[in-house]
Design an enzyme around this catalytic site. Structure first.
Site, PDB file in Angstrom:
ATOM      1  CD  GLN A  77      -3.589  -4.702   6.369  1.00  0.00           C
ATOM      2  OE1 GLN A  77      -3.476  -3.731   5.626  1.00  0.00           O
ATOM      3  NE2 GLN A  77      -4.156  -5.827   5.956  1.00  0.00           N
ATOM      4  CG  ASP A 102     -10.228  -0.759   4.198  1.00  0.00           C
ATOM      5  OD1 ASP A 102      -9.879  -1.068   3.053  1.00  0.00           O
ATOM      6  OD2 ASP A 102      -9.549  -0.997   5.220  1.00  0.00           O
ATOM      7  CE  LYS A 155      -3.786  -2.523   1.999  1.00  0.00           C
ATOM      8  NZ  LYS A 155      -4.480  -3.041   3.170  1.00  0.00           N
TER       9      LYS A 155
END
Ligand code: NAD
Length: 280
Positions: free
Chosen positions: A93, A116, A49
């Site tokens: 995460q 997300d 990322k």
């Protein structure tokens, strides 16, 4: 023999579009990535990322917290990031260590910065089709389906897996494009029979080589979301690639299929978040 859908190529194009839009529009965009503990797979994802951010011209802020981080500490960091004007997107995460309540953590992220698209507000918006962000992995799968030229409208679509992160939103996105959608899960009866109906089959189970050729209709589009690590260290998907690729018309490989698309969509979402926040 199926055509292989090249997730690396499709994702590279998306990242280039994001990079060009950021450069030409002189847009300031920032993504904060929070990782707790030292899970090696999570570490790899976070590094990927970061690399994608560098490529796109998105500033990345990494917060690597120790395994024993408490809820109070993590929520305090999220509050700080929610109020930081340089941060347009926040990604925590997953999975988190056991002492941390994932749901409460996600709900603490400002929906505007929830790139997300896991926050309840964003999930609800996706449900009614009025959204700013799409969840990264299902949106990536849709891009791959689009890249085949196959129109979802009216097609029999079968999604194996009903997780909040992949299966359920995937079904919703297929429905938005007028697919006739069936969601299968661990309690589904006659799974092979249901899967054989699919013109578009999406596997998000988390079991290596779970989808075999006898479960696939001749000419189906097969999207393999699974990422499974075998004992020999190799990555493999949920689909038995060798035999299913003999039957499908299009198929995604693992690695190099859905995985890179997830990160590309994250970059797109961060740009969207920055554009919205820069205009407030
Ligand atoms: P999950 O464990 O939350 O969900 C798995 C789903 O599979 C469940 O809904 C369950 O009902 C279903 N299932 C389990 N056994 C089954 C069976 N025998 N028959 C039918 N259905 C069954 O997993 P998840 O988070 O949705 O992830 C699924 C896979 O996708 C994993 O391999 C994960 O690593 C991978 N993944 C990949 C990406 C990516 O970027 N490519 C992103 C997220 C997840």
């Amino acid at each position: 023999m199926a055509q292989i859908i090249d997730g690396k190529a499709v994702s590279a194009k998306i990242k280039e579009q994001v990079r060009d839009e950021i450069a030409h529009g002189n847009i300031k965009a920032g993504l904060a990535v929070v990782i707790v503990g030292s899970d090696p797979a999570s570490r790899v994802y976070v590094n990927n990322k970061k690399k994608a951010c560098e490529f796109c011209g998105i500033k990345s802020f990494e917060y690597a917290l120790p395994e024993e981080t408490t809820m109070e500490q993590l929520l305090e960091l999220i509050d700080t990031l929610n109020n930081d004007k340089n941060v347009n997107g926040i990604l925590v995460q997953l999975p988190l260590p056991k002492q941390l309540d994932e749901k409460a953590v996600i709900e603490r992220i400002s929906p505007k910065k929830d790139v997300d698209a896991f926050h309840e507000t964003n999930v609800g918006k996706i449900m009614i089709g009025n959204y700013s962000f799409l969840p990264c992995t299902p949106a990536g799968c849709m891009e791959l389906i689009h890249s085949t030229g196959v129109d979802v409208a009216g097609k029999e679509c079968v999604v194996i897996g009903r997780s909040n992160i992949v299966g359920k939103p995937m079904a919703m996105l297929l429905l938005h494009e007028n697919g006739t959608v069936t969601v299968c899960h661990s309690k589904t009866k006659n799974l092979a029979e249901v899967c054989r109906r699919a013109d578009i089959l999406v596997a998000a189970v988390g079991k290596p080589n779970f989808v075999t050729a006898d479960m696939v209709k001749e000419g189906a589009v097969v999207i393999d979301v699974g990422i499974n690590r075998l004992e020999n260290g190799k990555l493999c998907g949920d689909v038995k690639f060798d035999e299913v690729s003999e039957k499908a018309s299009f198929i995604t490989p693992v690695p190099g299929g859905v995985g890179p698309m997830t990160i590309a969509t994250l970059m797109k979402n961060t740009l969207t978040a920055a554009k919205i926040q820069n205009h407030e």
